[in-house]
Design an enzyme around this catalytic site. Structure first.
Site, PDB file in Angstrom:
ATOM      1  CG  HIS A 117      -1.723  -1.070   1.104  1.00 17.43           C
ATOM      2  ND1 HIS A 117      -3.082  -1.022   0.231  1.00 17.43           N
ATOM      3  CD2 HIS A 117      -2.820  -2.331   1.813  1.00 17.43           C
ATOM      4  CE1 HIS A 117      -3.592  -2.314   0.523  1.00 17.43           C
ATOM      5  NE2 HIS A 117      -3.036  -2.264   1.510  1.00 17.43           N
ATOM      6  CG  ASP A 162      -2.786  -8.222   0.356  1.00 14.17           C
ATOM      7  OD1 ASP A 162      -2.256  -8.430   1.289  1.00 14.17           O
ATOM      8  OD2 ASP A 162      -3.771  -8.041   0.503  1.00 14.17           O
ATOM      9  CG  HIS A 213      -7.122  -5.299   1.671  1.00 15.91           C
ATOM     10  ND1 HIS A 213      -6.270  -6.040   2.512  1.00 15.91           N
ATOM     11  CD2 HIS A 213      -7.736  -4.948   2.406  1.00 15.91           C
ATOM     12  CE1 HIS A 213      -6.820  -6.266   3.727  1.00 15.91           C
ATOM     13  NE2 HIS A 213      -7.861  -5.648   3.363  1.00 15.91           N
ATOM     14  CG  ASP A 264      -5.179 -10.199   2.953  1.00 18.98           C
ATOM     15  OD1 ASP A 264      -4.441 -10.283   2.283  1.00 18.98           O
ATOM     16  OD2 ASP A 264      -4.745  -8.768   3.617  1.00 18.98           O
TER      17      ASP A 264
HETATM   18 ZN   LIG Z   1      -4.028  -7.574   2.576  1.00 21.09          ZN
END
Ligand SMILES: [Zn+2]
Length: 348
Positions: free
Chosen positions: A127, A164, A166, A251
């Protein structure tokens, strides 16, 4: 366990000191991973202490102002950067080791010291944008590694597969206009950070080299494995990357508390085997850089489940290639303007 190839596991105790009480991105993640690995004799991996990233490696993806801001925040006692990203004094060294481990992984793979490796450190990185820490991330570890592969080792084509749950908005942005790094992300949508629509395909010379595949909550093994096999695998076959890095969050696991995808340990193992086959066909090394994963059991068991496919000598056989999932069909259709024939090659 079969015969293993030369594999390394990058780690460092300093990453345990980045500790914000009550935060899901916590030192126990690494302890759980290492306990699981230790119980399996590290799957034959040699443990390597991760070096701190050099200033030069960080400056490959971040401006000096960003690096200095993180350094000064930590030196002054730490504090909040946003609603879910907090630094403590020890965050500085942890962040340096997490980025340095990813860069050292690339050096080992490209320098001939290892055939495979995992950079299993934290804080995660995907991120982190060029000049912005966010989403538990301070420096973009996998991006620093990919840029290092290009600048220090002269590679022309590096592929990053980010599974991931996200969207890897930082990696997405850092390589947005870069045709030398092919970034593919599979991520739940809608979900934090809200970026990564399928329409974001990169820009300028990098148009077509950013591949975003948002998937709905509840998406499980069938779709994930199909997307990795038929989209990531097809892109790798077409573009022939010289290095494949997995931005490996766990995740998307069904037990993860921060998202609602339904991937199982077997699903992660299948995705890893799929990328190993794609990389082996090209003679390209493959490395794994840890991102998220917040259920300790899911994290540790998923990593353990995928290790044999990556460390064993000999390419893992495709037991039953996943069917072409509708999400993969649509992704291939969207890629057609940039990657003509990619879908046809999969259907053939
Ligand atoms: Zn994540």
């Amino acid at each position: 366990m079969g015969e293993t190839r030369r594999s390394i596991w990058l780690r460092h105790d300093a990453v345990l000191a980045h500790d914000v009480p009550g935060h899901p991105e916590r030192p126990a993640r690494i302890r759980a991973l290492e306990a699981e690995m230790s119980a399996a004799d590290w799957f034959g991996c040699t443990r390597v202490e991760a070096p701190a990233a050099s200033r030069e490696a960080l400056l490959g993806v971040h401006p000096e102002t960003h690096v200095t801001a993180i350094e000064e925040l930590c030196a002054s006692g730490g504090g909040a950067i946003d609603a879910d990203t907090f630094a403590v004094p020890a965050t500085w060294e942890a962040a340096l080791r997490a980025a340095g481990g990813a860069v050292a992984l690339v050096d080992a793979l490209l320098g001939g010291d290892a055939d495979f490796g995992v950079s299993a450190l934290r804080p995660p990185g995907h991120h982190a944008e060029t000049d912005r820490a966010m989403g538990f991330c301070f420096f973009n570890n996998v991006a620093a590694a990919a840029r290092h592969a290009r600048s220090a080792h002269g590679l022309e084509r590096v592929m990053i597969v980010d599974w991931d749950v996200h969207h890897g908005n930082g990696t997405n942005d850092i390589f947005h206009a870069d045709a030398g790094v092919l970034f593919m992300s599979i991520h739940e949508w809608p979900l934090y950070p809200g970026t990564g629509p399928a329409s974001d395909v990169g820009s300028g010379e990098g148009e077509g080299f950013t591949v975003n595949v948002p998937v709905p909550g509840g998406t499980g093994d069938l779709a994930y494995t199909s997307l990795v096999e038929h989209v990531a695998g097809a892109l790798a076959a077409a573009w022939e990357p010289q290095l494949v890095l997995i931005s490996a969050g766990f995740d998307a696991h069904r037990d993860d508390p921060l998202a609602s995808c339904r991937v199982s340990e077997a699903g992660f193992a299948a995705m890893a085997a799929s990328l190993r086959r794609a990389a082996d066909r090209l003679g390209a090394p493959l490395g794994l850089v840890l991102e998220g994963g917040y259920d300790l059991g899911a994290l540790a068991h998923s990593m353990a489940a995928l290790m044999p496919a990556l460390v064993d000598v000999g390419t893992p056989r495709a037991a039953a290639p996943p069917e072409l999932h509708p999400l993969a069909v649509r992704a291939l259709e969207r890629l057609e303007p940039y990657w003509p024939g990619l879908g046809a090659s999969v259907r053939a």
